[in-house]
Design a protein around this motif. Structure first.
Motif, short mmCIF file in Angstrom:
data_model
loop_
_atom_site.label_atom_id
_atom_site.label_comp_id
_atom_site.label_asym_id
_atom_site.label_seq_id
_atom_site.Cartn_x
_atom_site.Cartn_y
_atom_site.Cartn_z
N SER A 1 9.90 -7.57 -29.17
CA SER A 1 10.24 -8.77 -28.39
C SER A 1 9.16 -9.03 -27.35
CB SER A 1 11.60 -8.59 -27.70
OG SER A 1 12.63 -8.44 -28.65
N ARG B 1 7.76 -11.77 -24.20
CA ARG B 1 8.09 -12.87 -23.30
C ARG B 1 7.29 -14.12 -23.68
NH1 ARG B 1 6.90 -11.37 -17.42
NH2 ARG B 1 5.11 -10.35 -18.39
N ARG C 1 12.44 -20.19 -27.74
CA ARG C 1 12.77 -19.09 -26.84
C ARG C 1 14.17 -18.60 -27.15
NH1 ARG C 1 11.50 -20.19 -20.66
NH2 ARG C 1 10.88 -17.99 -20.67
N ILE D 1 16.91 -14.93 -26.24
CA ILE D 1 17.15 -13.79 -25.35
C ILE D 1 17.51 -12.58 -26.19
CG2 ILE D 1 18.54 -12.87 -23.47
CD1 ILE D 1 18.89 -15.67 -22.43
N ASP D 2 16.72 -11.53 -26.08
CA ASP D 2 17.02 -10.26 -26.71
C ASP D 2 17.93 -9.48 -25.75
OD1 ASP D 2 17.15 -7.81 -27.93
OD2 ASP D 2 15.00 -7.61 -28.25
N GLY D 3 19.22 -9.42 -26.08
CA GLY D 3 20.17 -8.78 -25.18
C GLY D 3 19.95 -7.30 -25.01
N LEU E 1 16.54 -7.19 -22.96
CA LEU E 1 16.54 -8.12 -21.83
C LEU E 1 15.21 -8.86 -21.73
CD1 LEU E 1 18.39 -5.98 -19.13
CD2 LEU E 1 19.35 -7.65 -20.72
N LYS F 1 13.33 -12.57 -22.66
CA LYS F 1 13.50 -13.96 -23.03
C LYS F 1 12.20 -14.47 -23.62
CE LYS F 1 15.13 -18.41 -21.25
NZ LYS F 1 15.61 -19.15 -20.05
N ASN G 1 16.41 -13.71 -30.13
CA ASN G 1 17.79 -13.38 -30.50
C ASN G 1 18.00 -13.30 -32.01
OD1 ASN G 1 17.36 -16.10 -30.82
ND2 ASN G 1 19.39 -16.71 -30.16
#
Length: 232
Positions: A94, A96, A104, A106-108, A111, A113, A136
């Motif tokens: 992931s 930024r 864009r 969000i990789d939970g 964390l 984006k 995501n």
């Protein structure tokens, strides 16, 4: 470039070899250092339109992908291996991205984006194929488009990945291209990396890519432009 007719010239005009060399040097410098395109054009005396349009045209024609794959296979031959590997390693990272990027997410888990880079490499860490998606995106869906392209290269063997690539539907989809999925745990419970077989090669590939500033934060407005920097 001369053989594939992707140089910087219009139809009916001879290519300017000195301009082509300067453009390739500038593109390499931009990938390594992360300078802005307009500043590089101003310092070099080459207009921004010529510099960026040439890079975009080469990227659209798939020049960087073909050169990267050709070099990876030539390196295997130079090392005394078979031209095509018997196993490839896949993983994701992931990154930024700026608000100007094409997508864009969000990789939970991490964390982050931005976007997610999916890479497939051989035991030497040479990049064979890549795919870009929002952060995501699930690992199965992200790596799936690379399977027919790997099969088009002639690859038939094992696909090594961590637990993010397990599942019967994904294994069945890979088996349609004569690719067998082999999943091993990617780390311990305390999130420490656990090397297994040649799986560490893809982690070293991501470490190599992190040395280039432009590849740590995504600013490009199109995915093929960022993919070209990765291939370079």
């Amino acid at each position: 470039m001369d053989r594939e007719r992707v140089g910087v010239h219009r139809r009916g005009r001879k290519p300017d070899l000195s301009l082509r060399r300067r453009l390739i040097g500038l593109i390499w410098m931009l990938t390594f250092g992360g300078m802005q395109w307009r500043i590089a054009g101003w310092l070099s005396g080459i207009s921004f339109t010529t510099l960026h349009s040439t890079f975009a045209r080469w990227s659209r024609l798939g020049l960087w992908r073909r050169l990267g794959q050709r070099l990876a296979l030539d390196w295997r031959r130079a090392c005394g291996d078979e031209v095509l590997p018997s196993a490839v390693v896949v993983d994701s990272r992931s990154l930024r991205s700026a608000p100007t990027a094409w997508a864009r997410g969000i990789d939970g888990g991490k964390l982050v984006k931005g976007i997610k880079l999916f890479a497939a490499c051989d035991k030497h860490g040479s990049l064979l194929d890549l795919e870009l998606h929002p952060a995501n995106t699930d690992d199965h869906a992200g790596i799936l488009p690379t399977l027919p392209r790997l099969a088009a290269l002639g690859f038939q063997g094992d696909l090594l990945g961590d637990s993010g690539f397990k599942g019967a539907p994904f294994a069945a989809a890979a088996l349609e291209h004569d690719i067998h999925v082999s999943v091993t745990p990617g780390g311990t419970r305390n999130r420490r990396f656990l090397p297994s077989g040649i799986r560490w090669a893809v982690e070293r590939l991501f470490a190599w890519l992190s040395c280039y500033r432009r590849l740590n934060i995504v600013y490009d407005r199109a995915p093929d432009l960022f993919a070209a920097h990765v291939w370079i």
